[in-house]
Motif scaffolding. Structure first.
Motif, PDB file in Angstrom:
ATOM      1  N   GLN A  40       0.812  -1.228   0.000  1.00 25.17           N
ATOM      2  CA  GLN A  40       0.000   0.000   0.000  1.00 25.17           C
ATOM      3  C   GLN A  40       0.846   1.281   0.000  1.00 25.17           C
ATOM      4  OE1 GLN A  40      -3.462  -0.130   0.041  1.00 25.17           O
ATOM      5  NE2 GLN A  40      -3.153  -2.329  -0.176  1.00 25.17           N
ATOM      6  N   VAL A  41       2.087   1.157   0.474  1.00 30.72           N
ATOM      7  CA  VAL A  41       2.941   2.334   0.686  1.00 30.72           C
ATOM      8  C   VAL A  41       4.336   2.037   0.130  1.00 30.72           C
ATOM      9  CG1 VAL A  41       3.827   3.959   2.424  1.00 30.72           C
ATOM     10  CG2 VAL A  41       1.665   2.766   2.832  1.00 30.72           C
ATOM     11  N   LEU A  42       4.924   2.998  -0.583  1.00 28.72           N
ATOM     12  CA  LEU A  42       6.258   2.837  -1.175  1.00 28.72           C
ATOM     13  C   LEU A  42       7.168   3.979  -0.748  1.00 28.72           C
ATOM     14  CD1 LEU A  42       5.292   2.388  -4.950  1.00 28.72           C
ATOM     15  CD2 LEU A  42       5.638   0.556  -3.293  1.00 28.72           C
ATOM     16  N   GLU A  43       8.454   3.677  -0.695  1.00 25.58           N
ATOM     17  CA  GLU A  43       9.454   4.732  -0.476  1.00 25.58           C
ATOM     18  C   GLU A  43      10.410   4.730  -1.663  1.00 25.58           C
ATOM     19  OE1 GLU A  43      13.459   5.372   2.160  1.00 25.58           O
ATOM     20  OE2 GLU A  43      11.789   4.376   3.171  1.00 25.58           O
ATOM     21  N   LEU A  52      13.151  11.529  -8.496  1.00 25.92           N
ATOM     22  CA  LEU A  52      11.994  12.431  -8.362  1.00 25.92           C
ATOM     23  C   LEU A  52      11.028  12.254  -9.527  1.00 25.92           C
ATOM     24  CD1 LEU A  52      13.758  15.644  -7.017  1.00 25.92           C
ATOM     25  CD2 LEU A  52      12.253  14.119  -5.731  1.00 25.92           C
ATOM     26  N   ASP A  53      11.578  12.018 -10.732  1.00 23.52           N
ATOM     27  CA  ASP A  53      10.716  11.741 -11.899  1.00 23.52           C
ATOM     28  C   ASP A  53       9.925  10.453 -11.673  1.00 23.52           C
ATOM     29  OD1 ASP A  53      11.794  13.937 -13.189  1.00 23.52           O
ATOM     30  OD2 ASP A  53      13.336  12.773 -14.212  1.00 23.52           O
ATOM     31  N   ALA A  54      10.607   9.442 -11.119  1.00 24.18           N
ATOM     32  CA  ALA A  54       9.954   8.153 -10.855  1.00 24.18           C
ATOM     33  C   ALA A  54       8.829   8.337  -9.838  1.00 24.18           C
ATOM     34  CB  ALA A  54      10.983   7.150 -10.335  1.00 24.18           C
ATOM     35  N   LEU A  55       9.106   9.096  -8.787  1.00 22.98           N
ATOM     36  CA  LEU A  55       8.100   9.342  -7.744  1.00 22.98           C
ATOM     37  C   LEU A  55       6.870  10.042  -8.332  1.00 22.98           C
ATOM     38  CD1 LEU A  55       8.961  10.630  -4.188  1.00 22.98           C
ATOM     39  CD2 LEU A  55       6.933  11.427  -5.367  1.00 22.98           C
ATOM     40  N   ALA A  56       7.125  11.073  -9.130  1.00 25.75           N
ATOM     41  CA  ALA A  56       6.018  11.830  -9.736  1.00 25.75           C
ATOM     42  C   ALA A  56       5.180  10.936 -10.655  1.00 25.75           C
ATOM     43  CB  ALA A  56       6.576  13.027 -10.516  1.00 25.75           C
ATOM     44  N   ALA A  57       5.845  10.056 -11.397  1.00 27.24           N
ATOM     45  CA  ALA A  57       5.125   9.166 -12.327  1.00 27.24           C
ATOM     46  C   ALA A  57       4.230   8.188 -11.562  1.00 27.24           C
ATOM     47  CB  ALA A  57       6.136   8.405 -13.185  1.00 27.24           C
ATOM     48  N   ILE A  58       4.750   7.645 -10.448  1.00 27.45           N
ATOM     49  CA  ILE A  58       3.957   6.695  -9.655  1.00 27.45           C
ATOM     50  C   ILE A  58       2.744   7.399  -9.041  1.00 27.45           C
ATOM     51  CG2 ILE A  58       3.959   5.208  -7.602  1.00 27.45           C
ATOM     52  CD1 ILE A  58       7.000   4.733  -8.161  1.00 27.45           C
ATOM     53  N   ARG A  59       2.963   8.596  -8.529  1.00 25.07           N
ATOM     54  CA  ARG A  59       1.864   9.349  -7.899  1.00 25.07           C
ATOM     55  C   ARG A  59       0.740   9.596  -8.906  1.00 25.07           C
ATOM     56  NH1 ARG A  59      -0.556  10.976  -4.689  1.00 25.07           N
ATOM     57  NH2 ARG A  59      -0.200  13.106  -4.119  1.00 25.07           N
ATOM     58  N   VAL A  67       2.999   7.331  -1.505  1.00 27.76           N
ATOM     59  CA  VAL A  67       4.373   7.319  -2.016  1.00 27.76           C
ATOM     60  C   VAL A  67       5.209   8.360  -1.294  1.00 27.76           C
ATOM     61  CG1 VAL A  67       5.814   7.415  -4.087  1.00 27.76           C
ATOM     62  CG2 VAL A  67       3.427   6.689  -4.278  1.00 27.76           C
ATOM     63  N   GLY A  68       6.308   7.902  -0.707  1.00 24.06           N
ATOM     64  CA  GLY A  68       7.200   8.807   0.001  1.00 24.06           C
ATOM     65  C   GLY A  68       8.566   8.869  -0.650  1.00 24.06           C
ATOM     66  N   ALA A  69       9.371   9.833  -0.196  1.00 27.31           N
ATOM     67  CA  ALA A  69      10.750   9.984  -0.670  1.00 27.31           C
ATOM     68  C   ALA A  69      11.690   9.640   0.475  1.00 27.31           C
ATOM     69  CB  ALA A  69      10.999  11.413  -1.144  1.00 27.31           C
ATOM     70  N   GLY A  70      12.709   8.830   0.161  1.00 25.75           N
ATOM     71  CA  GLY A  70      13.633   8.406   1.206  1.00 25.75           C
ATOM     72  C   GLY A  70      15.061   8.834   0.945  1.00 25.75           C
ATOM     73  N   THR A  71      15.903   8.522   1.907  1.00 27.51           N
ATOM     74  CA  THR A  71      17.323   8.879   1.898  1.00 27.51           C
ATOM     75  C   THR A  71      17.509  10.391   1.716  1.00 27.51           C
ATOM     76  OG1 THR A  71      17.609   6.758   0.751  1.00 27.51           O
ATOM     77  CG2 THR A  71      19.586   7.976   1.220  1.00 27.51           C
ATOM     78  N   ALA A  86       5.694  13.773  -3.223  1.00 28.32           N
ATOM     79  CA  ALA A  86       5.890  12.884  -2.070  1.00 28.32           C
ATOM     80  C   ALA A  86       4.839  13.164  -1.000  1.00 28.32           C
ATOM     81  CB  ALA A  86       7.283  13.076  -1.485  1.00 28.32           C
ATOM     82  N   GLN A  87       4.320  12.082  -0.392  1.00 27.92           N
ATOM     83  CA  GLN A  87       3.309  12.215   0.656  1.00 27.92           C
ATOM     84  C   GLN A  87       3.900  12.046   2.053  1.00 27.92           C
ATOM     85  OE1 GLN A  87       1.240   9.398  -1.885  1.00 27.92           O
ATOM     86  NE2 GLN A  87      -0.680  10.338  -1.256  1.00 27.92           N
ATOM     87  N   PHE A  88       5.154  11.591   2.116  1.00 26.28           N
ATOM     88  CA  PHE A  88       5.895  11.556   3.376  1.00 26.28           C
ATOM     89  C   PHE A  88       7.377  11.529   3.020  1.00 26.28           C
ATOM     90  CE2 PHE A  88       5.125   7.153   2.232  1.00 26.28           C
ATOM     91  CZ  PHE A  88       6.326   6.510   2.498  1.00 26.28           C
ATOM     92  N   VAL A  89       8.237  11.786   4.011  1.00 24.95           N
ATOM     93  CA  VAL A  89       9.680  11.835   3.756  1.00 24.95           C
ATOM     94  C   VAL A  89      10.415  11.043   4.839  1.00 24.95           C
ATOM     95  CG1 VAL A  89       9.839  13.938   2.376  1.00 24.95           C
ATOM     96  CG2 VAL A  89       9.672  14.136   4.851  1.00 24.95           C
TER      97      VAL A  89
END
Length: 216
Positions: A40-43, A52-59, A67-71, A86-89
């Motif tokens: 249900q949740v990805l980082e 960041l492009d990958a994150l935006a595409a998944i969202r 979908v969150g951003a890590g590291t 990103a919905q969380f960091v």
């Protein structure tokens, strides 16, 4: 209403996949494969130039996923992550500067800790959901058990050393909300576009965790 980090971790249980995505073109297929396995949740880690492009595409493609951003290790990355959707960091440690950046971007924040002093520092900043990193097997299971009394009410997401073999040892602890891991979507399987295998790994983790819930 802004979701709390505790709510994010509850929804992520049992596994928050920690993704290293080199090719943004593969991001949506990867996310779909994990979702099909019950995730249900990805980082998405900011360890690659296309993260960041990958994150935006998944969202955009999968609004049902969180979908969150890590590291995140630099304060400017927090706003970049938020602007990408990103919905969380998440960060591997916790400093005053990172905590201030998390406040500025107003997203749920999961800071990393490793020692009792770092837990205390994160508590002083107001965080009660923490990433234990690196989580190395039985040593970290013992440490989390010993954290239970002095740090009551703190929830942990152990990451960096969790495997299918020790998954249930971590998830069985009352102060573990979920675990983070790369094993459900290793870089080699992403590169090979082995989506069915990734779905299977995710499904196996969810089924393992379900067996634990039934016995408790």
């Amino acid at each position: 209403m802004v979701m709390t980090m505790d709510a994010v971790l509850q929804r992520a249980r049992p596994v928050l996949p920690v993704l290293v995505i080199e090719d943004a073109e593969l991001a949506v297929d990867l996310a779909r494969a994990l979702h099909a396995g019950g995730i249900q949740v990805l980082e998405v880690t900011l360890r690659t130039s296309r993260a960041l492009d990958a994150l935006a595409a998944i969202r955009q493609a999968l609004p049902d996923l969180l979908v969150g951003a890590g590291t995140l290790i630099h304060s400017e990355q927090f706003l970049e992550a938020r602007d990408a959707g990103a919905q969380f960091v998440v960060s591997p440690g916790c400093t005053q500067r990172l905590a201030a950046a998390a406040d500025d971007c107003r997203l749920p924040y999961l800071p990393g800790v490793m020692t009792p002093s770092e837990v205390l520092q994160a508590l002083e900043f107001g965080y009660r959901s923490l990433k234990l990193f690196p989580a190395n097997g039985t040593t970290s299971v013992k440490m989390l058990k010993s954290f239970k009394e002095p740090f009551s009410g703190i929830r942990f997401c152990p990451t960096g050393g969790v495997t299918p073999d020790n998954l249930l040892s971590f998830l069985g602890l009352p102060n573990v909300a979920c675990v983070g891991g790369t094993w459900v979507a290793p870089a080699s399987l992403i590169r090979a576009r082995a989506w069915d295998q990734i779905t299977q790994l995710a499904r196996e983790a969810c089924e393992q965790a379900a067996s634990l819930e039934h016995h408790s």
